[in-house]
Design a protein around this motif. Structure first.
Motif, PDB file in Angstrom:
ATOM      1  N   VAL A 192       0.793  -1.230   0.000  1.00  0.00           N
ATOM      2  CA  VAL A 192       0.000   0.000   0.000  1.00  0.00           C
ATOM      3  C   VAL A 192       0.823   1.276   0.000  1.00  0.00           C
ATOM      4  CG1 VAL A 192      -2.025  -1.089   1.028  1.00  0.00           C
ATOM      5  CG2 VAL A 192      -0.299  -0.058   2.512  1.00  0.00           C
ATOM      6  N   SER A 193       2.057   1.222   0.462  1.00  0.00           N
ATOM      7  CA  SER A 193       2.886   2.427   0.470  1.00  0.00           C
ATOM      8  C   SER A 193       4.343   2.034   0.684  1.00  0.00           C
ATOM      9  CB  SER A 193       2.443   3.401   1.563  1.00  0.00           C
ATOM     10  OG  SER A 193       2.631   2.848   2.849  1.00  0.00           O
ATOM     11  N   SER A 194       5.193   3.027   0.607  1.00  0.00           N
ATOM     12  CA  SER A 194       6.615   2.795   0.865  1.00  0.00           C
ATOM     13  C   SER A 194       7.132   3.902   1.773  1.00  0.00           C
ATOM     14  CB  SER A 194       7.401   2.761  -0.446  1.00  0.00           C
ATOM     15  OG  SER A 194       7.294   3.990  -1.110  1.00  0.00           O
ATOM     16  N   PHE A 195       8.237   3.607   2.450  1.00  0.00           N
ATOM     17  CA  PHE A 195       8.833   4.586   3.358  1.00  0.00           C
ATOM     18  C   PHE A 195      10.301   4.248   3.578  1.00  0.00           C
ATOM     19  CE2 PHE A 195       7.332   1.130   5.961  1.00  0.00           C
ATOM     20  CZ  PHE A 195       8.280   0.989   6.954  1.00  0.00           C
ATOM     21  N   ILE A 196      11.038   5.194   4.079  1.00  0.00           N
ATOM     22  CA  ILE A 196      12.446   4.999   4.428  1.00  0.00           C
ATOM     23  C   ILE A 196      12.537   4.773   5.934  1.00  0.00           C
ATOM     24  CG2 ILE A 196      14.751   6.042   4.495  1.00  0.00           C
ATOM     25  CD1 ILE A 196      13.855   5.492   1.664  1.00  0.00           C
ATOM     26  N   ASP A 197      13.132   3.658   6.317  1.00  0.00           N
ATOM     27  CA  ASP A 197      13.402   3.375   7.730  1.00  0.00           C
ATOM     28  C   ASP A 197      14.780   3.953   8.025  1.00  0.00           C
ATOM     29  OD1 ASP A 197      13.994   2.373  10.231  1.00  0.00           O
ATOM     30  OD2 ASP A 197      13.406   0.328   9.757  1.00  0.00           O
ATOM     31  N   PRO A 198      14.883   4.944   8.908  1.00  0.00           N
ATOM     32  CA  PRO A 198      16.162   5.613   9.149  1.00  0.00           C
ATOM     33  C   PRO A 198      17.159   4.828   9.993  1.00  0.00           C
ATOM     34  CG  PRO A 198      14.488   6.555  10.561  1.00  0.00           C
ATOM     35  CD  PRO A 198      13.803   5.551   9.669  1.00  0.00           C
ATOM     36  N   GLY A 199      16.757   3.729  10.545  1.00  0.00           N
ATOM     37  CA  GLY A 199      17.726   2.963  11.343  1.00  0.00           C
ATOM     38  C   GLY A 199      17.137   2.564  12.672  1.00  0.00           C
ATOM     39  N   PRO A 200      17.935   2.309  13.660  1.00  0.00           N
ATOM     40  CA  PRO A 200      19.210   2.925  13.996  1.00  0.00           C
ATOM     41  C   PRO A 200      20.447   2.258  13.397  1.00  0.00           C
ATOM     42  CG  PRO A 200      18.527   1.560  15.808  1.00  0.00           C
ATOM     43  CD  PRO A 200      17.447   1.468  14.741  1.00  0.00           C
ATOM     44  N   LEU A 201      20.349   1.024  12.951  1.00  0.00           N
ATOM     45  CA  LEU A 201      21.555   0.350  12.478  1.00  0.00           C
ATOM     46  C   LEU A 201      21.869   0.664  11.018  1.00  0.00           C
ATOM     47  CD1 LEU A 201      21.077  -3.128  14.171  1.00  0.00           C
ATOM     48  CD2 LEU A 201      22.414  -1.173  14.960  1.00  0.00           C
ATOM     49  N   TRP A 202      20.854   0.669  10.173  1.00  0.00           N
ATOM     50  CA  TRP A 202      21.064   1.026   8.774  1.00  0.00           C
ATOM     51  C   TRP A 202      19.762   1.560   8.200  1.00  0.00           C
ATOM     52  CZ3 TRP A 202      21.070  -4.085  10.401  1.00  0.00           C
ATOM     53  CH2 TRP A 202      19.999  -4.851   9.987  1.00  0.00           C
ATOM     54  N   ARG A 203      19.909   2.348   7.188  1.00  0.00           N
ATOM     55  CA  ARG A 203      18.788   2.938   6.477  1.00  0.00           C
ATOM     56  C   ARG A 203      18.297   1.943   5.429  1.00  0.00           C
ATOM     57  NH1 ARG A 203      17.296   8.516   5.124  1.00  0.00           N
ATOM     58  NH2 ARG A 203      16.959   8.372   2.897  1.00  0.00           N
ATOM     59  N   SER A 204      16.972   1.798   5.286  1.00  0.00           N
ATOM     60  CA  SER A 204      16.458   0.881   4.272  1.00  0.00           C
ATOM     61  C   SER A 204      15.159   1.407   3.680  1.00  0.00           C
ATOM     62  CB  SER A 204      16.242  -0.514   4.855  1.00  0.00           C
ATOM     63  OG  SER A 204      15.326  -0.488   5.921  1.00  0.00           O
ATOM     64  N   GLU A 205      14.946   1.073   2.422  1.00  0.00           N
ATOM     65  CA  GLU A 205      13.684   1.375   1.755  1.00  0.00           C
ATOM     66  C   GLU A 205      12.739   0.222   2.062  1.00  0.00           C
ATOM     67  OE1 GLU A 205      13.819   2.578  -2.400  1.00  0.00           O
ATOM     68  OE2 GLU A 205      15.997   2.734  -2.162  1.00  0.00           O
ATOM     69  N   ASN A 206      11.538   0.548   2.501  1.00  0.00           N
ATOM     70  CA  ASN A 206      10.571  -0.466   2.907  1.00  0.00           C
ATOM     71  C   ASN A 206       9.241  -0.294   2.208  1.00  0.00           C
ATOM     72  OD1 ASN A 206      11.626  -2.033   5.538  1.00  0.00           O
ATOM     73  ND2 ASN A 206      12.496   0.003   5.435  1.00  0.00           N
ATOM     74  N   ILE A 207       8.542  -1.396   2.091  1.00  0.00           N
ATOM     75  CA  ILE A 207       7.186  -1.432   1.551  1.00  0.00           C
ATOM     76  C   ILE A 207       6.254  -1.846   2.684  1.00  0.00           C
ATOM     77  CG2 ILE A 207       5.643  -2.562  -0.106  1.00  0.00           C
ATOM     78  CD1 ILE A 207       7.768  -0.969  -1.523  1.00  0.00           C
ATOM     79  N   LEU A 208       5.141  -1.148   2.824  1.00  0.00           N
ATOM     80  CA  LEU A 208       4.133  -1.521   3.811  1.00  0.00           C
ATOM     81  C   LEU A 208       3.147  -2.472   3.134  1.00  0.00           C
ATOM     82  CD1 LEU A 208       3.049  -1.068   6.688  1.00  0.00           C
ATOM     83  CD2 LEU A 208       1.576   0.711   5.719  1.00  0.00           C
ATOM     84  N   VAL A 209       2.994  -3.657   3.723  1.00  0.00           N
ATOM     85  CA  VAL A 209       2.091  -4.684   3.209  1.00  0.00           C
ATOM     86  C   VAL A 209       0.957  -4.840   4.217  1.00  0.00           C
ATOM     87  CG1 VAL A 209       1.876  -7.082   2.462  1.00  0.00           C
ATOM     88  CG2 VAL A 209       4.048  -5.872   2.142  1.00  0.00           C
ATOM     89  N   THR A 210      -0.291  -4.856   3.721  1.00  0.00           N
ATOM     90  CA  THR A 210      -1.436  -4.956   4.632  1.00  0.00           C
ATOM     91  C   THR A 210      -2.389  -6.062   4.220  1.00  0.00           C
ATOM     92  OG1 THR A 210      -2.791  -3.368   3.391  1.00  0.00           O
ATOM     93  CG2 THR A 210      -1.353  -2.474   5.126  1.00  0.00           C
ATOM     94  N   TRP A 211      -3.148  -6.508   5.209  1.00  0.00           N
ATOM     95  CA  TRP A 211      -4.270  -7.431   5.022  1.00  0.00           C
ATOM     96  C   TRP A 211      -5.468  -6.740   5.656  1.00  0.00           C
ATOM     97  CZ3 TRP A 211       0.674  -8.796   5.664  1.00  0.00           C
ATOM     98  CH2 TRP A 211       1.179  -9.799   4.857  1.00  0.00           C
ATOM     99  N   ASP A 212      -6.499  -6.475   4.881  1.00  0.00           N
ATOM    100  CA  ASP A 212      -7.682  -5.754   5.341  1.00  0.00           C
ATOM    101  C   ASP A 212      -8.773  -6.760   5.676  1.00  0.00           C
ATOM    102  OD1 ASP A 212      -9.806  -4.074   5.828  1.00  0.00           O
ATOM    103  OD2 ASP A 212      -9.831  -3.183   3.829  1.00  0.00           O
ATOM    104  N   PHE A 213      -9.164  -6.816   6.944  1.00  0.00           N
ATOM    105  CA  PHE A 213     -10.199  -7.756   7.370  1.00  0.00           C
ATOM    106  C   PHE A 213     -11.595  -7.147   7.321  1.00  0.00           C
ATOM    107  CE2 PHE A 213      -6.733  -9.289  10.497  1.00  0.00           C
ATOM    108  CZ  PHE A 213      -6.058  -9.921   9.471  1.00  0.00           C
ATOM    109  N   SER A 214     -11.683  -5.842   7.186  1.00  0.00           N
ATOM    110  CA  SER A 214     -12.992  -5.188   7.232  1.00  0.00           C
ATOM    111  C   SER A 214     -13.857  -5.550   6.029  1.00  0.00           C
ATOM    112  CB  SER A 214     -12.840  -3.670   7.334  1.00  0.00           C
ATOM    113  OG  SER A 214     -12.196  -3.162   6.166  1.00  0.00           O
ATOM    114  N   ALA A 215     -13.230  -5.921   4.918  1.00  0.00           N
ATOM    115  CA  ALA A 215     -13.984  -6.257   3.707  1.00  0.00           C
ATOM    116  C   ALA A 215     -14.478  -7.701   3.730  1.00  0.00           C
ATOM    117  CB  ALA A 215     -13.108  -6.031   2.474  1.00  0.00           C
ATOM    118  N   ALA A 216     -13.917  -8.500   4.630  1.00  0.00           N
ATOM    119  CA  ALA A 216     -14.264  -9.938   4.640  1.00  0.00           C
ATOM    120  C   ALA A 216     -15.423 -10.224   5.562  1.00  0.00           C
ATOM    121  CB  ALA A 216     -13.049 -10.756   5.083  1.00  0.00           C
TER     122      ALA A 216
END
Length: 79
Positions: free
Chosen positions: A55-79
């Motif tokens: 659903v989105s992406s963000f930069i994780d600043p650390g504390p150990l290392w910086r990484s590009e991340n993707i947010l993955v979701t499971w939506d239960f409200s539709a089920a």
């Protein structure tokens, strides 16, 4: 979620994620979310197979290392 290299391919990740989904639904949660490093194509493919939606992406600043991340979701409200 992390499965040690020697234990991968045995269905453990699927069992863990299914258990988390079952418990979250039973608790009345509306969904589940996790972050995965953008370059981890194997994990991203697995989460998609398990019904996760990127659903989105963000930069994780650390504390150990910086990484590009993707947010993955499971939506239960539709089920």
């Amino acid at each position: 979620m992390y499965i040690a290299n020697g234990a991968q391919g045995q269905g453990l990740g699927e069992k863990l994620l299914q258990t988390a989904i079952i418990h979250c639904r039973a608790a009345g949660d509306f969904g589940l979310a996790l972050a995965v490093v953008r370059q981890n194509e194997r994990a991203r493919s697995f989460y998609k197979k398990m019904g996760g939606v990127e659903v989105s992406s963000f930069i994780d600043p650390g504390p150990l290392w910086r990484s590009e991340n993707i947010l993955v979701t499971w939506d239960f409200s539709a089920a």
